[in-house]
Design a protein around this motif. Structure first.
Motif, PDB file in Angstrom:
ATOM      1  N   LYS A 115       0.910  -1.166   0.038  1.00 37.85           N
ATOM      2  CA  LYS A 115       0.133   0.029  -0.141  1.00 37.85           C
ATOM      3  C   LYS A 115       0.894   1.144   0.077  1.00 37.85           C
ATOM      4  CE  LYS A 115      -3.997  -1.947   2.481  1.00 37.85           C
ATOM      5  NZ  LYS A 115      -4.945  -1.900   3.442  1.00 37.85           N
ATOM      6  N   ARG A 116       1.966   1.145   0.637  1.00 38.46           N
ATOM      7  CA  ARG A 116       2.904   2.175   0.826  1.00 38.46           C
ATOM      8  C   ARG A 116       3.751   2.481  -0.556  1.00 38.46           C
ATOM      9  NH1 ARG A 116       4.888   4.419   5.777  1.00 38.46           N
ATOM     10  NH2 ARG A 116       5.742   6.565   5.298  1.00 38.46           N
ATOM     11  N   TYR A 117       4.248   1.341  -0.786  1.00 41.74           N
ATOM     12  CA  TYR A 117       5.277   1.586  -2.312  1.00 41.74           C
ATOM     13  C   TYR A 117       4.609   0.556  -3.087  1.00 41.74           C
ATOM     14  CZ  TYR A 117       8.194   3.208   1.822  1.00 41.74           C
ATOM     15  OH  TYR A 117       8.481   4.097   2.913  1.00 41.74           O
ATOM     16  N   SER A 118       3.886   1.078  -4.019  1.00 43.13           N
ATOM     17  CA  SER A 118       3.250   0.329  -5.184  1.00 43.13           C
ATOM     18  C   SER A 118       4.110  -0.010  -6.231  1.00 43.13           C
ATOM     19  CB  SER A 118       2.083   1.033  -5.878  1.00 43.13           C
ATOM     20  OG  SER A 118       1.543   0.377  -6.748  1.00 43.13           O
ATOM     21  N   SER A 119       4.220  -1.332  -6.390  1.00 40.81           N
ATOM     22  CA  SER A 119       5.378  -1.649  -7.358  1.00 40.81           C
ATOM     23  C   SER A 119       5.125  -3.181  -7.479  1.00 40.81           C
ATOM     24  CB  SER A 119       7.094  -1.620  -6.731  1.00 40.81           C
ATOM     25  OG  SER A 119       7.793  -2.533  -7.581  1.00 40.81           O
ATOM     26  N   PRO A 120       5.755  -4.012  -8.827  1.00 47.04           N
ATOM     27  CA  PRO A 120       5.322  -5.311  -8.864  1.00 47.04           C
ATOM     28  C   PRO A 120       6.240  -6.122  -7.909  1.00 47.04           C
ATOM     29  CG  PRO A 120       5.641  -4.348 -11.109  1.00 47.04           C
ATOM     30  CD  PRO A 120       6.002  -3.178  -9.893  1.00 47.04           C
ATOM     31  N   PHE A 121       7.125  -5.738  -7.173  1.00 40.79           N
ATOM     32  CA  PHE A 121       8.294  -6.131  -6.462  1.00 40.79           C
ATOM     33  C   PHE A 121       7.545  -6.152  -4.969  1.00 40.79           C
ATOM     34  CE2 PHE A 121      10.582  -5.480 -10.457  1.00 40.79           C
ATOM     35  CZ  PHE A 121      11.003  -6.839 -10.474  1.00 40.79           C
ATOM     36  N   THR A 122       6.845  -5.170  -4.814  1.00 37.69           N
ATOM     37  CA  THR A 122       6.040  -5.097  -3.307  1.00 37.69           C
ATOM     38  C   THR A 122       4.758  -5.915  -3.492  1.00 37.69           C
ATOM     39  OG1 THR A 122       4.936  -3.057  -3.891  1.00 37.69           O
ATOM     40  CG2 THR A 122       7.185  -3.263  -2.848  1.00 37.69           C
ATOM     41  N   THR A 123       4.394  -6.679  -4.309  1.00 41.07           N
ATOM     42  CA  THR A 123       2.970  -7.584  -4.590  1.00 41.07           C
ATOM     43  C   THR A 123       3.236  -8.617  -3.196  1.00 41.07           C
ATOM     44  OG1 THR A 123       3.162  -7.356  -6.945  1.00 41.07           O
ATOM     45  CG2 THR A 123       1.828  -9.137  -5.870  1.00 41.07           C
ATOM     46  N   PRO A 124       2.485  -8.563  -2.383  1.00 39.23           N
ATOM     47  CA  PRO A 124       2.586  -9.327  -1.207  1.00 39.23           C
ATOM     48  C   PRO A 124       2.938 -10.822  -1.410  1.00 39.23           C
ATOM     49  CG  PRO A 124       0.630  -8.111  -1.017  1.00 39.23           C
ATOM     50  CD  PRO A 124       1.263  -7.780  -2.356  1.00 39.23           C
ATOM     51  N   VAL A 125       2.327 -11.602  -2.533  1.00 39.72           N
ATOM     52  CA  VAL A 125       2.684 -12.886  -2.734  1.00 39.72           C
ATOM     53  C   VAL A 125       4.147 -13.067  -3.025  1.00 39.72           C
ATOM     54  CG1 VAL A 125       2.472 -14.953  -4.416  1.00 39.72           C
ATOM     55  CG2 VAL A 125       0.311 -13.397  -3.619  1.00 39.72           C
TER      56      VAL A 125
ATOM     57  N   GLY B  97       2.153 -17.996 -11.681  1.00 41.07           N
ATOM     58  CA  GLY B  97       1.009 -17.400 -10.825  1.00 41.07           C
ATOM     59  C   GLY B  97       1.754 -16.037 -10.217  1.00 41.07           C
ATOM     60  N   MET B  98       2.849 -16.195  -9.830  1.00 39.79           N
ATOM     61  CA  MET B  98       3.549 -15.019  -9.239  1.00 39.79           C
ATOM     62  C   MET B  98       3.623 -13.806 -10.170  1.00 39.79           C
ATOM     63  SD  MET B  98       6.796 -15.205  -6.580  1.00 39.79           S
ATOM     64  CE  MET B  98       5.904 -16.369  -5.638  1.00 39.79           C
ATOM     65  N   PHE B  99       4.265 -14.289 -11.421  1.00 42.51           N
ATOM     66  CA  PHE B  99       4.366 -13.332 -12.565  1.00 42.51           C
ATOM     67  C   PHE B  99       3.136 -12.610 -12.856  1.00 42.51           C
ATOM     68  CE2 PHE B  99       4.600 -11.905 -16.719  1.00 42.51           C
ATOM     69  CZ  PHE B  99       5.985 -11.430 -16.759  1.00 42.51           C
ATOM     70  N   GLY B 100       2.008 -13.383 -13.115  1.00 46.49           N
ATOM     71  CA  GLY B 100       0.691 -12.993 -13.183  1.00 46.49           C
ATOM     72  C   GLY B 100       0.291 -11.786 -12.173  1.00 46.49           C
ATOM     73  N   ALA B 101       0.142 -12.261 -11.002  1.00 50.98           N
ATOM     74  CA  ALA B 101       0.060 -11.380  -9.722  1.00 50.98           C
ATOM     75  C   ALA B 101       0.745 -10.119  -9.859  1.00 50.98           C
ATOM     76  CB  ALA B 101       0.410 -12.159  -8.704  1.00 50.98           C
ATOM     77  N   MET B 102       2.151 -10.043 -10.329  1.00 55.96           N
ATOM     78  CA  MET B 102       3.179  -9.081 -10.289  1.00 55.96           C
ATOM     79  C   MET B 102       2.629  -8.070 -11.412  1.00 55.96           C
ATOM     80  SD  MET B 102       6.367 -10.947  -9.005  1.00 55.96           S
ATOM     81  CE  MET B 102       7.774  -9.447  -8.994  1.00 55.96           C
ATOM     82  N   PHE B 103       2.622  -8.602 -12.791  1.00 54.27           N
ATOM     83  CA  PHE B 103       2.585  -7.855 -13.720  1.00 54.27           C
ATOM     84  C   PHE B 103       1.315  -7.796 -14.441  1.00 54.27           C
ATOM     85  CE2 PHE B 103       7.107  -9.220 -12.807  1.00 54.27           C
ATOM     86  CZ  PHE B 103       7.621  -7.764 -12.939  1.00 54.27           C
ATOM     87  N   GLY B 104       0.368  -8.800 -14.074  1.00 55.13           N
ATOM     88  CA  GLY B 104      -0.908  -8.985 -14.996  1.00 55.13           C
ATOM     89  C   GLY B 104      -1.569  -7.486 -15.020  1.00 55.13           C
TER      90      GLY B 104
END
Length: 228
Positions: A24-34, A155-162
């Motif tokens: 929530k604080r730093y929106s980025s594909p690499f801060t995706t919780p999963v 799945g992780m790639f989809g959640a991060m960049f989808g």
């Protein structure tokens, strides 16, 4: 229940809560919780000299809790049933097309990079949820460990960049966005779709289920066709 199991469960929950705050604080594909929680948990387990075998009982308990969470997806599904029924044929066509293309693409890329038949076979079912992919791998001769790894990475790639890819190509329809994530990145993508909206989550859960059915039918037929 051992101390390590309790520690692993508490660790997983706390790390996930922390990564939600970071996302929530730093929106980025690499801060995706999963993604971020997986990285942090692995680092902590390695630093603590806790093996995956020791962590596994905690994983089994938390995986069991996925059952009620999955059933809970029926609520938004029921609320949006009229939209789903109205768009049933386009949805079926979209999921079928997406499923067959992701299988063929995986096989052709594997052949282009001269991967072994075992690798290609395991890679071909990367967009299906792990329980289904594991059963399919027994039929087509894949490796269950490789299958699990490929499914998790997909799945992780989809959640991060989808969602960002869909934004870039200007796909704004909630129905289409949910359908894309569920078809390509199964449960992990669906969890991200749920965060974006109720309709996206409902459509994604349907797409995930349909994709698993189509993959089960298509892969045993496509593998011999392309690899023999």
């Amino acid at each position: 229940m051992t101390i390590i199991t309790v520690f692993s469960i508490v660790l997983t929950i706390l790390v996930y809560i922390f990564t939600l705050f970071v996302a929530k604080r730093y929106s980025s594909p690499f801060t995706t919780p999963v993604f971020l929680s997986t990285v942090i948990i692995i680092i902590v387990l390695v630093a603590s000299h806790i093996s995956y075998r020791e962590y596994e009982p905690a994983k089994e308990i938390m995986t069991y809790l996925l059952g009620p969470a999955t059933v809970a997806l029926a609520v938004p599904l029921y609320k949006n049933r009229h939209i789903l029924i109205q768009n049933l044929l386009p949805a079926l066509a979209g999921v079928f097309t997406g499923t067959i293309l992701t299988i063929i693409t995986a096989i052709l890329l594997g052949k282009a990079f001269k991967l072994s038949k075992l690798m290609i076979t395991s890679l071909s079912i990367k967009s299906t949820t792990i329980p289904v992919a594991s059963e399919i791998s027994k039929i087509i001769g894949g490796d269950e460990i490789l299958v699990a790894a490929f499914v998790m990475i997909t799945g992780m790639f989809g959640a991060m960049f989808g969602l960002k890819i869909l934004d870039r190509i200007k796909v704004s329809s909630p129905f289409s966005r949910g359908l894309s994530l569920g078809t390509i990145s199964h449960g992990i993508g669906t969890s991200q779709a749920v965060k974006e909206g109720e309709l996206q989550g409902a459509v994604s859960s349907v797409a995930m289920a349909l994709s698993a059915v189509f993959t089960s039918i298509l892969v045993p037929w496509l593998i011999p066709l392309f690899l023999n």
